[in-house]
Design a protein around this motif. Structure first.
Motif, PDB file in Angstrom:
ATOM      1  N   THR A  80       0.811  -1.229   0.000  1.00 53.09           N
ATOM      2  CA  THR A  80       0.000   0.000   0.000  1.00 53.09           C
ATOM      3  C   THR A  80       0.842   1.275   0.000  1.00 53.09           C
ATOM      4  O   THR A  80       0.310   2.373   0.111  1.00 53.09           O
ATOM      5  CB  THR A  80      -0.952   0.029   1.218  1.00 53.09           C
ATOM      6  OG1 THR A  80      -0.185  -0.089   2.411  1.00 53.09           O
ATOM      7  CG2 THR A  80      -1.977  -1.087   1.145  1.00 53.09           C
ATOM      8  N   LYS A  81       2.157   1.147  -0.143  1.00 51.42           N
ATOM      9  CA  LYS A  81       3.053   2.321  -0.074  1.00 51.42           C
ATOM     10  C   LYS A  81       2.665   3.407  -1.071  1.00 51.42           C
ATOM     11  O   LYS A  81       2.590   4.582  -0.716  1.00 51.42           O
ATOM     12  CB  LYS A  81       4.501   1.898  -0.315  1.00 51.42           C
ATOM     13  CG  LYS A  81       5.447   3.087  -0.519  1.00 51.42           C
ATOM     14  CD  LYS A  81       6.502   3.145   0.504  1.00 51.42           C
ATOM     15  CE  LYS A  81       7.520   4.245   0.284  1.00 51.42           C
ATOM     16  NZ  LYS A  81       7.025   5.592   0.374  1.00 51.42           N
ATOM     17  N   ALA A  82       2.409   3.039  -2.326  1.00 53.17           N
ATOM     18  CA  ALA A  82       2.072   4.043  -3.341  1.00 53.17           C
ATOM     19  C   ALA A  82       0.754   4.737  -2.996  1.00 53.17           C
ATOM     20  O   ALA A  82       0.618   5.954  -3.167  1.00 53.17           O
ATOM     21  CB  ALA A  82       1.985   3.392  -4.718  1.00 53.17           C
ATOM     22  N   LEU A  83      -0.202   3.982  -2.483  1.00 58.38           N
ATOM     23  CA  LEU A  83      -1.487   4.558  -2.075  1.00 58.38           C
ATOM     24  C   LEU A  83      -1.291   5.573  -0.953  1.00 58.38           C
ATOM     25  O   LEU A  83      -1.799   6.697  -1.003  1.00 58.38           O
ATOM     26  CB  LEU A  83      -2.426   3.437  -1.626  1.00 58.38           C
ATOM     27  CG  LEU A  83      -3.799   3.837  -1.129  1.00 58.38           C
ATOM     28  CD1 LEU A  83      -4.624   4.442  -2.257  1.00 58.38           C
ATOM     29  CD2 LEU A  83      -4.506   2.639  -0.532  1.00 58.38           C
ATOM     30  N   VAL A  84      -0.520   5.192   0.051  1.00 58.40           N
ATOM     31  CA  VAL A  84      -0.239   6.082   1.187  1.00 58.40           C
ATOM     32  C   VAL A  84       0.535   7.312   0.723  1.00 58.40           C
ATOM     33  O   VAL A  84       0.263   8.431   1.169  1.00 58.40           O
ATOM     34  CB  VAL A  84       0.527   5.316   2.296  1.00 58.40           C
ATOM     35  CG1 VAL A  84       1.019   6.262   3.377  1.00 58.40           C
ATOM     36  CG2 VAL A  84      -0.367   4.238   2.889  1.00 58.40           C
ATOM     37  N   ASP A  85       1.482   7.143  -0.198  1.00 56.00           N
ATOM     38  CA  ASP A  85       2.225   8.285  -0.735  1.00 56.00           C
ATOM     39  C   ASP A  85       1.287   9.284  -1.413  1.00 56.00           C
ATOM     40  O   ASP A  85       1.452  10.496  -1.273  1.00 56.00           O
ATOM     41  CB  ASP A  85       3.294   7.827  -1.725  1.00 56.00           C
ATOM     42  CG  ASP A  85       4.493   7.188  -1.055  1.00 56.00           C
ATOM     43  OD1 ASP A  85       4.634   7.320   0.179  1.00 56.00           O
ATOM     44  OD2 ASP A  85       5.290   6.552  -1.765  1.00 56.00           O
ATOM     45  N   GLY A  86       0.289   8.777  -2.141  1.00 53.69           N
ATOM     46  CA  GLY A  86      -0.679   9.663  -2.792  1.00 53.69           C
ATOM     47  C   GLY A  86      -1.503  10.444  -1.778  1.00 53.69           C
ATOM     48  O   GLY A  86      -1.764  11.638  -1.959  1.00 53.69           O
ATOM     49  N   VAL A  87      -1.901   9.775  -0.698  1.00 57.75           N
ATOM     50  CA  VAL A  87      -2.654  10.461   0.359  1.00 57.75           C
ATOM     51  C   VAL A  87      -1.779  11.541   1.001  1.00 57.75           C
ATOM     52  O   VAL A  87      -2.225  12.665   1.218  1.00 57.75           O
ATOM     53  CB  VAL A  87      -3.157   9.462   1.422  1.00 57.75           C
ATOM     54  CG1 VAL A  87      -3.765  10.187   2.615  1.00 57.75           C
ATOM     55  CG2 VAL A  87      -4.173   8.505   0.809  1.00 57.75           C
ATOM     56  N   CYS A  88      -0.527  11.198   1.276  1.00 56.86           N
ATOM     57  CA  CYS A  88       0.394  12.177   1.866  1.00 56.86           C
ATOM     58  C   CYS A  88       0.600  13.373   0.936  1.00 56.86           C
ATOM     59  O   CYS A  88       0.680  14.508   1.397  1.00 56.86           O
ATOM     60  CB  CYS A  88       1.731  11.518   2.210  1.00 56.86           C
ATOM     61  SG  CYS A  88       1.635  10.411   3.627  1.00 56.86           S
ATOM     62  N   ASP A  89       0.660  13.125  -0.377  1.00 61.55           N
ATOM     63  CA  ASP A  89       0.758  14.223  -1.344  1.00 61.55           C
ATOM     64  C   ASP A  89      -0.427  15.169  -1.190  1.00 61.55           C
ATOM     65  O   ASP A  89      -0.263  16.387  -1.178  1.00 61.55           O
ATOM     66  CB  ASP A  89       0.783  13.691  -2.785  1.00 61.55           C
ATOM     67  CG  ASP A  89       2.071  12.964  -3.131  1.00 61.55           C
ATOM     68  OD1 ASP A  89       3.059  13.092  -2.383  1.00 61.55           O
ATOM     69  OD2 ASP A  89       2.065  12.262  -4.166  1.00 61.55           O
ATOM     70  N   ALA A  90      -1.627  14.607  -1.080  1.00 56.45           N
ATOM     71  CA  ALA A  90      -2.839  15.426  -0.965  1.00 56.45           C
ATOM     72  C   ALA A  90      -2.860  16.227   0.334  1.00 56.45           C
ATOM     73  O   ALA A  90      -3.403  17.335   0.378  1.00 56.45           O
ATOM     74  CB  ALA A  90      -4.077  14.547  -1.058  1.00 56.45           C
ATOM     75  N   LEU A  91      -2.265  15.658   1.386  1.00 55.11           N
ATOM     76  CA  LEU A  91      -2.264  16.328   2.690  1.00 55.11           C
ATOM     77  C   LEU A  91      -1.086  17.282   2.856  1.00 55.11           C
ATOM     78  O   LEU A  91      -1.012  18.008   3.837  1.00 55.11           O
ATOM     79  CB  LEU A  91      -2.210  15.288   3.818  1.00 55.11           C
ATOM     80  CG  LEU A  91      -3.370  14.298   3.888  1.00 55.11           C
ATOM     81  CD1 LEU A  91      -3.101  13.272   4.968  1.00 55.11           C
ATOM     82  CD2 LEU A  91      -4.672  15.024   4.131  1.00 55.11           C
TER      83      LEU A  91
END
Length: 125
Positions: A80-91
């Motif tokens: 799930t690293k890429a998914l979490v990275d995308g969320v962190c980008d948004a935040l």
């Protein structure tokens, strides 16, 4: 806020066989990261983040269709690293300031999915 998404493709697992061309994994990472960003934007919606989050806590629930398809805790994070990275980008959050809480794994044959929960950690002034 909470994000639910389908189980990530096998190619994103740290244990996946790497026999194919590198672009297969690269494309899957790009799709997952974009989905993470889009889902986070949908969740924060009108609230829109005016200042980036400085620190956050995340929890992960991995619901597999069968017991034998449940990865270990390290592979749930890797997948799930890429998914979490995308969320962190948004935040606007540097993921080195993301603290992991519980990592839960269970069987749910009706709706296999990954559920990620994020909570901002406020700094005391």
């Amino acid at each position: 806020f909470t994000i639910s998404i389908d189980i990530p493709p096998r190619i994103l697992s740290p244990n996946a066989a790497r026999g194919g061309h590198w672009s297969g994994k690269n494309n899957a990472v790009k799709v997952q990261r974009t989905q993470g960003w889009a889902l986070a934007q949908e969740q924060i919606g009108a609230k829109s983040i005016k200042t980036p989050w400085k620190k956050a806590r995340a929890e992960l629930c991995w619901y597999a269709a069968r017991e034998c398809w449940i990865p270990d805790a390290a592979n749930t994070l890797g997948s799930t690293k890429a998914l979490v990275d995308g969320v962190c980008d948004a935040l606007g959050l540097n993921d080195k300031y993301l603290e992991w809480g519980r990592i839960m794994r269970a069987v749910d044959p009706e709706s296999p999915m990954v559920v990620l929960m994020f909570e901002e950690i406020k700094e005391n002034a």
